[in-house]
Motif scaffolding. Sequence first.
Motif, PDB file in Angstrom:
ATOM      1  N   ASN A  54       0.837  -1.206   0.000  1.00 24.98           N
ATOM      2  CA  ASN A  54       0.000   0.000   0.000  1.00 24.98           C
ATOM      3  C   ASN A  54       0.866   1.248   0.000  1.00 24.98           C
ATOM      4  OD1 ASN A  54      -2.420  -1.222  -0.134  1.00 24.98           O
ATOM      5  ND2 ASN A  54      -2.973  -0.961   2.020  1.00 24.98           N
ATOM      6  N   ASP A 103       4.781   6.498   4.560  1.00 23.13           N
ATOM      7  CA  ASP A 103       5.059   7.034   3.222  1.00 23.13           C
ATOM      8  C   ASP A 103       4.703   8.505   3.217  1.00 23.13           C
ATOM      9  OD1 ASP A 103       2.319   7.618   1.851  1.00 23.13           O
ATOM     10  OD2 ASP A 103       2.045   5.683   2.881  1.00 23.13           O
ATOM     11  N   VAL A 118     -10.765   4.184  -1.195  1.00 22.75           N
ATOM     12  CA  VAL A 118     -11.048   5.625  -1.126  1.00 22.75           C
ATOM     13  C   VAL A 118     -11.357   6.128  -2.526  1.00 22.75           C
ATOM     14  CG1 VAL A 118     -10.061   7.877  -0.644  1.00 22.75           C
ATOM     15  CG2 VAL A 118      -9.648   5.978   0.927  1.00 22.75           C
ATOM     16  N   GLY A 124      -5.808  -2.488  -6.480  1.00 21.71           N
ATOM     17  CA  GLY A 124      -5.839  -3.335  -5.286  1.00 21.71           C
ATOM     18  C   GLY A 124      -7.189  -4.009  -5.243  1.00 21.71           C
ATOM     19  N   GLY A 183      -8.904  -4.021  -2.583  1.00 19.92           N
ATOM     20  CA  GLY A 183      -9.706  -3.379  -1.550  1.00 19.92           C
ATOM     21  C   GLY A 183      -9.808  -4.265  -0.319  1.00 19.92           C
ATOM     22  N   LEU A 185      -6.160  -4.076   3.647  1.00 22.36           N
ATOM     23  CA  LEU A 185      -6.189  -3.618   5.040  1.00 22.36           C
ATOM     24  C   LEU A 185      -7.107  -4.468   5.906  1.00 22.36           C
ATOM     25  CD1 LEU A 185      -6.067   0.265   4.735  1.00 22.36           C
ATOM     26  CD2 LEU A 185      -4.258  -1.307   5.375  1.00 22.36           C
TER      27      LEU A 185
HETATM   28  P1  ADP Z   1      -6.461  -1.594  -1.826  1.00 18.61           P
HETATM   29  O1  ADP Z   1      -6.303  -2.939  -2.369  1.00 18.61           O
HETATM   30  O2  ADP Z   1      -7.430  -0.742  -2.576  1.00 18.61           O
HETATM   31  O3  ADP Z   1      -5.202  -0.907  -1.496  1.00 18.61           O
HETATM   32  P2  ADP Z   1      -6.677  -1.759   1.012  1.00 18.61           P
HETATM   33  O4  ADP Z   1      -7.633  -2.445   1.904  1.00 18.61           O
HETATM   34  O5  ADP Z   1      -5.265  -2.176   1.131  1.00 18.61           O
HETATM   35  O6  ADP Z   1      -7.218  -1.888  -0.437  1.00 18.61           O
HETATM   36  O7  ADP Z   1      -6.780  -0.238   1.306  1.00 18.61           O
HETATM   37  C1  ADP Z   1      -8.027   0.407   1.372  1.00 18.61           C
HETATM   38  C2  ADP Z   1      -7.909   1.846   0.925  1.00 18.61           C
HETATM   39  O8  ADP Z   1      -7.141   2.571   1.902  1.00 18.61           O
HETATM   40  C3  ADP Z   1      -7.168   2.011  -0.361  1.00 18.61           C
HETATM   41  O9  ADP Z   1      -8.029   1.909  -1.454  1.00 18.61           O
HETATM   42  C4  ADP Z   1      -6.594   3.396  -0.242  1.00 18.61           C
HETATM   43  O10 ADP Z   1      -7.539   4.362  -0.664  1.00 18.61           O
HETATM   44  C5  ADP Z   1      -6.367   3.573   1.240  1.00 18.61           C
HETATM   45  N1  ADP Z   1      -4.965   3.390   1.589  1.00 18.61           N
HETATM   46  C6  ADP Z   1      -4.397   2.274   2.052  1.00 18.61           C
HETATM   47  N2  ADP Z   1      -3.083   2.479   2.317  1.00 18.61           N
HETATM   48  C7  ADP Z   1      -2.814   3.767   1.992  1.00 18.61           C
HETATM   49  C8  ADP Z   1      -1.650   4.612   2.025  1.00 18.61           C
HETATM   50  N3  ADP Z   1      -0.458   4.158   2.458  1.00 18.61           N
HETATM   51  N4  ADP Z   1      -1.768   5.904   1.635  1.00 18.61           N
HETATM   52  C9  ADP Z   1      -2.965   6.366   1.228  1.00 18.61           C
HETATM   53  N5  ADP Z   1      -4.091   5.636   1.164  1.00 18.61           N
HETATM   54  C10 ADP Z   1      -4.022   4.360   1.553  1.00 18.61           C
END
Ligand code: ADP
Length: 468
Positions: free
Chosen positions: A373, A401, A421, A431, A433, A436
Amino acid sequence: MNNLGIKWKIFFSLLGFCVILLIFLWLFQVVFLVDFYKSIKVSEIENSGKLIENKLNSEDAEEYIKQISKDYQLCVEVVSADGKTIHSAHSPVDCAILKLTPMQKTNIFAITKVKNGNLIEYINEDIMRKNKPPHRVEQSIIYTKAINTNKGEVMLMLNSVISPVNATITTLKTQFTYIIFIMLAFATVAGIFISKKVSKPIVEVNKSAKSLSEGKYDITFNGTGYKEIKELSNTLNIAAKELSKTEELKKDLIANISHDLRTPLTLITGYAEVMRDLPGENNSENAQIIIDETKRLTTLVNDVMDISKLQSGTTDLNLSEYNLTLSLNHTVNRLNRMLNKEGYTISFYSDEEVTLRADESKISQAFYNLLINAVNYCGADKTVEVRQTVTQKEVRVEVTDKGEGIEEANLPYIWDRYYKVDKIHKRAVTGSGLGLSIVKGIIEMHKGNYGVNSTLNKGSTFWFTLPL
Ligand code: ADP
């Protein structure tokens, strides 16, 4: 009875309660009336006897006896062993004891002494009184007691009359018939009214719940009337909202997954066709694209599998003692090797080497998701920092980051399944989604904490802790 609706249950309960009440009233007021009356009279005569007994030696005994006789409508005689009257007072005119001869009194005295010193006798008398129908039978209660006084042994005789209660019973019975009809009518009307009022909100909530079970998630529960129904309605409203959210998520998921699956598949087919049809295009660069897209597909499928296992609770932790610092470093190095070419740098800082008991492959996966991420969202900066710090009780891992960051309003949702987001897919950032929510599931299984500090356009720090 179990299949009866609440309305009828309340109605029959009310009616039943009323009938039981009436039965009790009938028993006490009609059936046992004579017995009650007699037992009250007996205890009254006994109590009066005790009161007189305590006063027999005092000077005002005569006065006192007269008072008691008047208060309790009794005839009182105190006689000596030879049948002579010492004190006498009589309220009801025709007392049976007044007609006794001294001889009879002496006899009764003797019997009383034999029977533990006191005696209760009932006698029926034919009574002829003025202004009253002749041959009326009255019952007398006679109480006698042998007492030692300072004038020698005497016998106290008390006589009270039990008035016939037949007339009273007849009156009560007639009254009772009316009472039964009035009460039953009243209970029926009240029962219908109360049961309707009490059951209405429940019936309504039930109706709405049935619609909910049929999949109408937009239904609202408006239970009013009582606290419990209001609470139930609120809970059901929340449940309905959650269900509709889940329904939306399901639709989103299908849209997302099919989009995510279709993109790499289209690319793979496209490049494979180009390579097949145009000999010049049959090169390793194009082959690499096909490999990359296949990997992306694999990741997506794996993520979906992981999250469904985590959510259904069918994943078991494979715990072992291992060096977390080394493991984190290893993951960082692996990613560095992959991404250095593209200009990304991931640095790793740790205060000390730490060993803990955890599921190594799961923790590595959670850490990898955070790293990926950070790489995906770090923007032009292309640097990611990893920090591992140890306290007495836990180890904390931070991934920082300096990229786009996350709006504060979105922060609570990013840990949800399939939440993104930016719902518009960018080629560079694809991703599932799920990353996380996989992190969340894994860290929660290890009884650790997780979180994020993020400022829009300044970057984010994702962290998790594990107990030592
Ligand atoms: P994805 O596969 O879309 O990354 P995640 O569950 O890993 O799904 O993350 C969910 C959302 O959280 C992401 O779509 C992104 O918008 C936001 N996100 C995750 N990590 C970061 C980061 N390091 N900086 C900014 N936004 C993040």
